[in-house]
Design an enzyme around this catalytic site. Structure first.
Site, PDB file in Angstrom:
ATOM      1  CE  LYS A 100      -2.972   2.107   3.546  1.00 14.03           C
ATOM      2  NZ  LYS A 100      -3.457   3.378   3.014  1.00 14.03           N
ATOM      3  N   GLY A 161      -8.031   9.373   8.944  1.00 12.59           N
ATOM      4  CA  GLY A 161      -8.394   9.481  10.356  1.00 12.59           C
ATOM      5  C   GLY A 161      -9.426  10.550  10.669  1.00 12.59           C
ATOM      6  CB  ALA A 187      -8.203   7.691   4.103  1.00 10.24           C
ATOM      7  N   GLY A 188     -11.025   8.103   5.507  1.00  5.54           N
ATOM      8  CA  GLY A 188     -12.115   9.054   5.687  1.00  5.54           C
ATOM      9  C   GLY A 188     -13.422   8.464   6.173  1.00  5.54           C
ATOM     10  CG  ASN A 209      -6.325   1.550  11.139  1.00 12.16           C
ATOM     11  OD1 ASN A 209      -5.152   1.259  10.972  1.00 12.16           O
ATOM     12  ND2 ASN A 209      -6.862   1.422  12.346  1.00 12.16           N
ATOM     13  CB  THR A 210      -9.165   6.009  12.336  1.00 14.09           C
ATOM     14  OG1 THR A 210      -7.789   6.109  11.972  1.00 14.09           O
ATOM     15  CG2 THR A 210      -9.390   6.798  13.613  1.00 14.09           C
TER      16      THR A 210
END
Lengths: 259, 68
Positions: A100, A161, A187-188, A209-210
């Site tokens: 990645k 994040g 992301a987001g 992830n977050t």
């Protein structure tokens, strides 16, 4: 309705949700959350071993590499050279040539440096890597990454994040229309509906992830995300109705009592 | 002799191969990747690669992370 698998670089996956390994309250929670997501691709960061404190168990003790495709990332790299170096190290540490690819261009937003990203993609593809670049939601950048040999393009939904959800749906759709390789929103995503919206736009997968790791209950959120990705995908395949300005009754107009 | 190990100075009595260096550091060689003077080593080369005075060594592993 049956779906086709997600195919990246000739490898098939049933799950369209890709997840990270950062920010979990514990490894035990992470393992349970990973299971709840149903994900088959897991991204990990490459960092220096702490020489003075060898007490911490290796992250790999908590990820079954038979079950999951490991996706080392180049998070934290600000130049093409550092990203290439990190990708090479990740390949040796994980014995996988998937990466990645991140080349960050700005500390505050963590937006990618597209120019360096394209340079690094081209170089790593030449070295035999399967490159999945994290990129801006920019159709031109995505086209150039594809031309450079990227195995998928991974436009951001919003800053890493941030949990802001998909900020530019139109761009994501334009990217998907033009791409011959899989498009994965990376992301987001803050909550399940964000993941569903991404999938409804027609993209091939979502990486997060977050949104899971920092939820109050990561395992429950992991399951919510799995369901959202499935729901969004199914809705996309089912085909949405056109949007109309005015109402359109769904009950018969004849036989209304008293009329 | 002094080497640079993950950015810090590290003292060794004499040249050692990478396998010995990792053992001395109590690091499982199957869990890490090693860079020797900016060249990433294949695991098969750990035995034959000698670490000498002034060399730069990076030892990395996987840690939790998603993006950035």
């Amino acid at each position: 309705m049956t779906d086709t698998p997600l195919v990246i670089a000739g490898k098939s996956f049933r799950s369209r949700l890709l997840v990270g390994t950062g920010k979990y309250p514990s490894n035990e929670v992470m393992v349970r959350a990973h299971e709840a997501t149903g994900a088959e691709i897991i991204t990990v960061a490459v960092r220096r071993v702490n020489i003075s404190d060898r007490s911490k168990a290796s992250l790999l003790d908590h990820i079954d590499s038979e079950k999951y495709q490991l996706l080392p990332n180049t998070a934290g790299c600000y130049t093409a050279e550092d990203a290439i170096r990190t990708a090479r190290l990740g390949r040796e540490a994980g014995l996988s040539n998937w990466v990645k690819l991140e080349v960050i261009g700005d500390e505050r937003t963590l937006f990618p440096d597209n120019e360096a990203l394209i340079v690094a993609t081209r170089a790593l593809v030449k070295e035999g890597f399967v490159v999945l670049p994290y990129t801006n939601d920019d159709p031109v950048a995505c086209r150039k990454l594809e031309e450079a040999g990227a195995a998928a393009v991974m436009p951001l939904g919003a800053p890493i994040g941030s949990g802001l959800g998909i900020q530019n749906r139109n761009n994501i759709q334009i990217i998907k229309e033009a791409a011959a390789v899989p498009v994965i929103v990376d992301a987001g995503v803050g909550i399940a509906s964000d993941a569903a919206i991404a999938m409804e736009l027609g993209v091939d997968g979502v990486l997060m992830n977050t949104g899971i790791a920092e939820a109050k209950d990561p395992v429950a959120m992991a399951e919510a995300m799995r369901l959202a990705v499935q729901a969004g995908r199914l809705a996309h395949l089912a085909g949405r109705i056109p949007m109309k300005r005015y109402a359109s009754a769904s009950s018969p107009l004849e036989g209304v009592v008293g009329r | 002799m002094i080497i640079t190990l993950n950015g810090d100075s590290y003292e060794l009595d004499a040249p050692v191969n990478v396998t010995r260096l990792l053992a001395r550091l109590d690091i499982d060689p199957r869990r890490v990747a090693v860079e020797h003077n900016l060249t990433v080593l294949k695991r098969a080369a750990f035995e034959s690669t000698m670490v000498r005075d002034g060399d730069q060594i990076e030892v990395v592993n996987f840690v939790g992370g998603g993006g950035c």
